[in-house]
Motif scaffolding. Sequence first.
Motif, PDB file in Angstrom:
ATOM      1  N   ILE A   5       0.863  -1.183   0.000  1.00 21.30           N
ATOM      2  CA  ILE A   5       0.000   0.000   0.000  1.00 21.30           C
ATOM      3  C   ILE A   5       0.899   1.232   0.000  1.00 21.30           C
ATOM      4  N   PRO A   6       0.906   2.006  -1.107  1.00 21.03           N
ATOM      5  CA  PRO A   6       1.734   3.214  -1.109  1.00 21.03           C
ATOM      6  C   PRO A   6       1.192   4.224  -0.098  1.00 21.03           C
ATOM      7  N   MET A   7       2.126   4.877   0.618  1.00 20.67           N
ATOM      8  CA  MET A   7       1.708   5.779   1.690  1.00 20.67           C
ATOM      9  C   MET A   7       2.816   6.805   1.941  1.00 20.67           C
ATOM     10  N   SER A   8       2.414   8.032   2.229  1.00 19.91           N
ATOM     11  CA  SER A   8       3.393   9.058   2.586  1.00 19.91           C
ATOM     12  C   SER A   8       3.830   8.843   4.030  1.00 19.91           C
ATOM     13  N   GLN A   9       4.928   9.488   4.414  1.00 21.13           N
ATOM     14  CA  GLN A   9       5.399   9.385   5.794  1.00 21.13           C
ATOM     15  C   GLN A   9       4.357   9.943   6.758  1.00 21.13           C
ATOM     16  N   GLU A  74       4.054   0.776   2.027  1.00 16.99           N
ATOM     17  CA  GLU A  74       5.285   1.121   1.318  1.00 16.99           C
ATOM     18  C   GLU A  74       5.426   2.625   1.484  1.00 16.99           C
ATOM     19  N   VAL A  75       6.216   3.018   2.473  1.00 14.87           N
ATOM     20  CA  VAL A  75       6.337   4.433   2.833  1.00 14.87           C
ATOM     21  C   VAL A  75       7.243   5.136   1.821  1.00 14.87           C
ATOM     22  N   ILE A  76       6.720   6.223   1.274  1.00 13.34           N
ATOM     23  CA  ILE A  76       7.432   6.978   0.251  1.00 13.34           C
ATOM     24  C   ILE A  76       7.712   8.377   0.783  1.00 13.34           C
ATOM     25  N   ASP A  77       8.974   8.802   0.675  1.00 15.06           N
ATOM     26  CA  ASP A  77       9.382  10.133   1.120  1.00 15.06           C
ATOM     27  C   ASP A  77       8.985  11.142   0.051  1.00 15.06           C
ATOM     28  N   CYS A  78       7.979  11.941   0.355  1.00 16.02           N
ATOM     29  CA  CYS A  78       7.456  12.922  -0.606  1.00 16.02           C
ATOM     30  C   CYS A  78       8.264  14.214  -0.630  1.00 16.02           C
ATOM     31  N   PHE A  88       4.227   9.945  -7.263  1.00 16.54           N
ATOM     32  CA  PHE A  88       3.589   9.890  -5.948  1.00 16.54           C
ATOM     33  C   PHE A  88       4.064  11.060  -5.105  1.00 16.54           C
ATOM     34  N   GLY A  89       3.127  11.755  -4.477  1.00 15.82           N
ATOM     35  CA  GLY A  89       3.448  12.851  -3.577  1.00 15.82           C
ATOM     36  C   GLY A  89       3.420  14.226  -4.204  1.00 15.82           C
ATOM     37  N   GLN A 106      -3.041  16.484  -4.902  1.00 19.67           N
ATOM     38  CA  GLN A 106      -1.802  15.829  -4.490  1.00 19.67           C
ATOM     39  C   GLN A 106      -2.049  14.332  -4.647  1.00 19.67           C
ATOM     40  N   LEU A 107      -1.112  13.643  -5.274  1.00 19.67           N
ATOM     41  CA  LEU A 107      -1.229  12.204  -5.478  1.00 19.67           C
ATOM     42  C   LEU A 107      -0.714  11.470  -4.244  1.00 19.67           C
ATOM     43  N   LEU A 108      -1.602  10.768  -3.568  1.00 20.83           N
ATOM     44  CA  LEU A 108      -1.246  10.014  -2.370  1.00 20.83           C
ATOM     45  C   LEU A 108      -1.779   8.593  -2.468  1.00 20.83           C
ATOM     46  N   GLY A 109      -1.559   7.807  -1.443  1.00 22.32           N
ATOM     47  CA  GLY A 109      -2.037   6.433  -1.421  1.00 22.32           C
ATOM     48  C   GLY A 109      -3.535   6.360  -1.184  1.00 22.32           C
ATOM     49  N   PRO A 110      -4.130   5.210  -1.431  1.00 24.15           N
ATOM     50  CA  PRO A 110      -5.584   5.066  -1.290  1.00 24.15           C
ATOM     51  C   PRO A 110      -6.102   5.314   0.127  1.00 24.15           C
TER      52      PRO A 110
END
Length: 161
Positions: A5-9, A74-78, A88-89, A106-110
Amino acid sequence: MVERIPMSQEGYARLRQELDRLQRKERPAVIEAIEVARGHGDLKENAEYHAAKERQGHIEGRIMELKDKLGRAEVIDCSSVDCSRVVFGTVVSLVDLDTDDEIRYQLLGPLEADVSTGSISVLSPIGRAMIGKSVGDEITVKTPGGVRQLEVMDIKPPDRA
């Protein structure tokens, strides 16, 4: 295979805080409420007991759900995204070519997507169509409301949007 699951910090931190609150405050409080209600006698006709048990079920279910989501995150550094393309971000400014309306997402995770705050999921139809596009690119996307023609006007990192 585990679906990530894509996700911001920030999104990850919010879910982590909710999990901590449920485990450290809500769970002990409901256990105490169950014990107090048990002391009132006959459990068959004890509304306080049944309400507390139901609340406990909701809390335990949410704890399990949060643990699952955090485990698959899946933490992504924006803060260090490349803004030459939509990723993403990024915060993307679009213009609807049919109505000339300007839109900013802003494109973020679901789990973080909330149109009312200007964020959409990278897995949404518009989010998927935007990924990899550059300023000036046109996008044709099928949405539940019909086909939309959009143009990418600007791409910025989240902190300078």
